[in-house]
Motif scaffolding. Structure first.
Motif, PDB file in Angstrom:
ATOM      1  N   SER A   1     -61.658  -3.423 -20.272  1.00 31.21           N
ATOM      2  CA  SER A   1     -62.467  -4.031 -19.229  1.00 31.21           C
ATOM      3  C   SER A   1     -62.134  -3.387 -17.886  1.00 31.21           C
ATOM      4  CB  SER A   1     -62.186  -5.538 -19.162  1.00 31.21           C
ATOM      5  OG  SER A   1     -62.871  -6.119 -18.066  1.00 31.21           O
TER       6      SER A   1
ATOM      7  N   THR B   1     -69.392   0.923 -17.464  1.00 34.08           N
ATOM      8  CA  THR B   1     -68.151   0.172 -17.652  1.00 34.08           C
ATOM      9  C   THR B   1     -68.420  -1.101 -18.447  1.00 34.08           C
ATOM     10  OG1 THR B   1     -68.447  -1.002 -15.543  1.00 34.08           O
ATOM     11  CG2 THR B   1     -67.101   1.019 -15.515  1.00 34.08           C
ATOM     12  N   LEU B   2     -67.345  -1.745 -18.846  1.00 37.13           N
ATOM     13  CA  LEU B   2     -67.407  -3.024 -19.553  1.00 37.13           C
ATOM     14  C   LEU B   2     -66.651  -4.063 -18.753  1.00 37.13           C
ATOM     15  CD1 LEU B   2     -66.615  -1.756 -23.166  1.00 37.13           C
ATOM     16  CD2 LEU B   2     -68.869  -2.163 -22.150  1.00 37.13           C
ATOM     17  N   ASP B   3     -67.095  -5.299 -18.836  1.00 35.80           N
ATOM     18  CA  ASP B   3     -66.443  -6.407 -18.139  1.00 35.80           C
ATOM     19  C   ASP B   3     -66.277  -7.565 -19.117  1.00 35.80           C
ATOM     20  OD1 ASP B   3     -65.423  -8.169 -16.273  1.00 35.80           O
ATOM     21  OD2 ASP B   3     -67.399  -8.727 -15.487  1.00 35.80           O
ATOM     22  N   TYR B   4     -65.027  -7.870 -19.428  1.00 38.35           N
ATOM     23  CA  TYR B   4     -64.706  -9.016 -20.283  1.00 38.35           C
ATOM     24  C   TYR B   4     -63.294  -9.472 -19.951  1.00 38.35           C
ATOM     25  CZ  TYR B   4     -62.133  -5.597 -23.180  1.00 38.35           C
ATOM     26  OH  TYR B   4     -61.257  -4.622 -23.623  1.00 38.35           O
ATOM     27  N   ASP B   5     -62.866 -10.577 -20.525  1.00 34.75           N
ATOM     28  CA  ASP B   5     -61.519 -11.093 -20.288  1.00 34.75           C
ATOM     29  C   ASP B   5     -60.534 -10.258 -21.108  1.00 34.75           C
ATOM     30  OD1 ASP B   5     -59.127 -12.484 -20.120  1.00 34.75           O
ATOM     31  OD2 ASP B   5     -60.059 -14.456 -20.326  1.00 34.75           O
ATOM     32  N   GLN B   6     -59.742  -9.435 -20.413  1.00 30.68           N
ATOM     33  CA  GLN B   6     -58.840  -8.507 -21.097  1.00 30.68           C
ATOM     34  C   GLN B   6     -57.802  -9.223 -21.952  1.00 30.68           C
ATOM     35  OE1 GLN B   6     -58.929  -4.583 -20.517  1.00 30.68           O
ATOM     36  NE2 GLN B   6     -58.492  -5.351 -22.560  1.00 30.68           N
TER      37      GLN B   6
ATOM     38  N   PHE C   1     -68.945 -10.976 -22.268  1.00 36.05           N
ATOM     39  CA  PHE C   1     -68.907  -9.527 -22.443  1.00 36.05           C
ATOM     40  C   PHE C   1     -70.141  -8.946 -21.765  1.00 36.05           C
ATOM     41  CE2 PHE C   1     -69.731  -5.539 -24.694  1.00 36.05           C
ATOM     42  CZ  PHE C   1     -68.473  -4.964 -24.711  1.00 36.05           C
TER      43      PHE C   1
ATOM     44  N   VAL D   1     -63.354   3.658 -19.385  1.00 42.04           N
ATOM     45  CA  VAL D   1     -63.066   2.465 -20.190  1.00 42.04           C
ATOM     46  C   VAL D   1     -62.130   2.773 -21.359  1.00 42.04           C
ATOM     47  CG1 VAL D   1     -65.205   1.290 -19.582  1.00 42.04           C
ATOM     48  CG2 VAL D   1     -65.144   2.750 -21.628  1.00 42.04           C
TER      49      VAL D   1
ATOM     50  N   GLU E   1     -71.957  -5.147 -20.101  1.00 43.74           N
ATOM     51  CA  GLU E   1     -71.949  -3.706 -19.854  1.00 43.74           C
ATOM     52  C   GLU E   1     -72.595  -3.471 -18.499  1.00 43.74           C
ATOM     53  OE1 GLU E   1     -72.635  -0.027 -22.765  1.00 43.74           O
ATOM     54  OE2 GLU E   1     -74.487  -1.112 -22.346  1.00 43.74           O
TER      55      GLU E   1
ATOM     56  N   PRO F   1     -63.550  -4.337 -14.336  1.00 45.30           N
ATOM     57  CA  PRO F   1     -64.459  -5.212 -13.591  1.00 45.30           C
ATOM     58  C   PRO F   1     -64.913  -4.602 -12.266  1.00 45.30           C
ATOM     59  CG  PRO F   1     -62.202  -5.995 -13.419  1.00 45.30           C
ATOM     60  CD  PRO F   1     -62.183  -4.874 -14.400  1.00 45.30           C
TER      61      PRO F   1
END
Length: 213
Positions: A167, A153-158, A204, A125, A206, A169
């Motif tokens: 992010s 990992t992280l998942d968000y709107d880059q 957001f 990340v 994790e 995904p």
């Protein structure tokens, strides 16, 4: 990311990515790898993480690699450890103390031997998208047959935040580790009180992954 970017973060002590305690994800999910004490562990972009201490209590050999010499020296100094230091090249040093081995230098060129287990909390990340495929290619080359990875990992709107941390995904995780068994162990979705949501992110999360060779 350029070397200078991370060196400046450590030099100015702007290290919000550093956790002052062992990551609860590690203590909760490491057992999912079915680890054995004699199995070797590799921690890429390890900083001065307390996670190294926890892993060294569970395993006889834990190896990290960290670009910043400041971080590596701080790791040992803060614990009052006196490591054996070997200069391997003009830009690569090896620090050794009991179960711990840390290379200070470039992840892509450090001579990491094939390992049984890998723990990646803040490495993938930390890298922009254009570097991640090469990073994972090297990571996979350092994993033994039958080896396992615990990946966070992280998942968000880059488009809503620049990063790092970036992010990564689910579809990208599965593409990067194509041909391996990829299992999502957890997805922790942030609520309205989470600092990232309060700062304006629409979502957001994790995610924790078990990846098996």
């Amino acid at each position: 990311m350029e070397h200078e970017f991370w060196e400046s973060k450590w030099a100015s002590n702007v290290i919000g990515f550093h956790l002052p305690d062992t990551n609860p994800i590690l203590t909760q999910y490491w057992s999912a790898l079915k680890p054995q004490r004699n199995e070797t562990v590799f921690v890429p972009l390890c900083g001065k993480s307390m996670d190294l201490d926890w892993l060294a209590e569970k395993h006889d050999s834990v190896t990290g690699v960290e670009l910043s010499k400041i971080a590596v020296r701080a790791f040992f100094a803060e614990r009052l450890y006196t490591p054996t230091v070997t200069a391997l090249t003009s830009t690569l040093e090896l620090y050794e103390f009991d179960e711990l081995t840390i290379y200070s230098g470039d992840y892509f060129t450090a001579p990491i031997e094939a390992t049984d287990l890998i723990y990646d909390r803040a490495a993938l990340v930390a890298l922009p998208k254009e570097m991640r495929a090469e990073y994972v290619q090297v990571l996979r080359s350092r994993l033994k047959e039958g080896g396992r990875i615990l990946l966070v990992t992280l998942d968000y709107d880059q488009t809503e935040m620049a990063g790092p941390p970036f992010s990564v995904p689910e579809n990208e995780v599965r593409t990067l580790f194509s041909g391996m068994t990829v299992t999502r162990l957890q997805r922790d979705e942030a609520d309205a009180e989470h600092p990232k949501i309060k700062k304006g992110l629409s979502r957001f999360a994790e995610e924790v992954w078990l990846i098996e060779n």
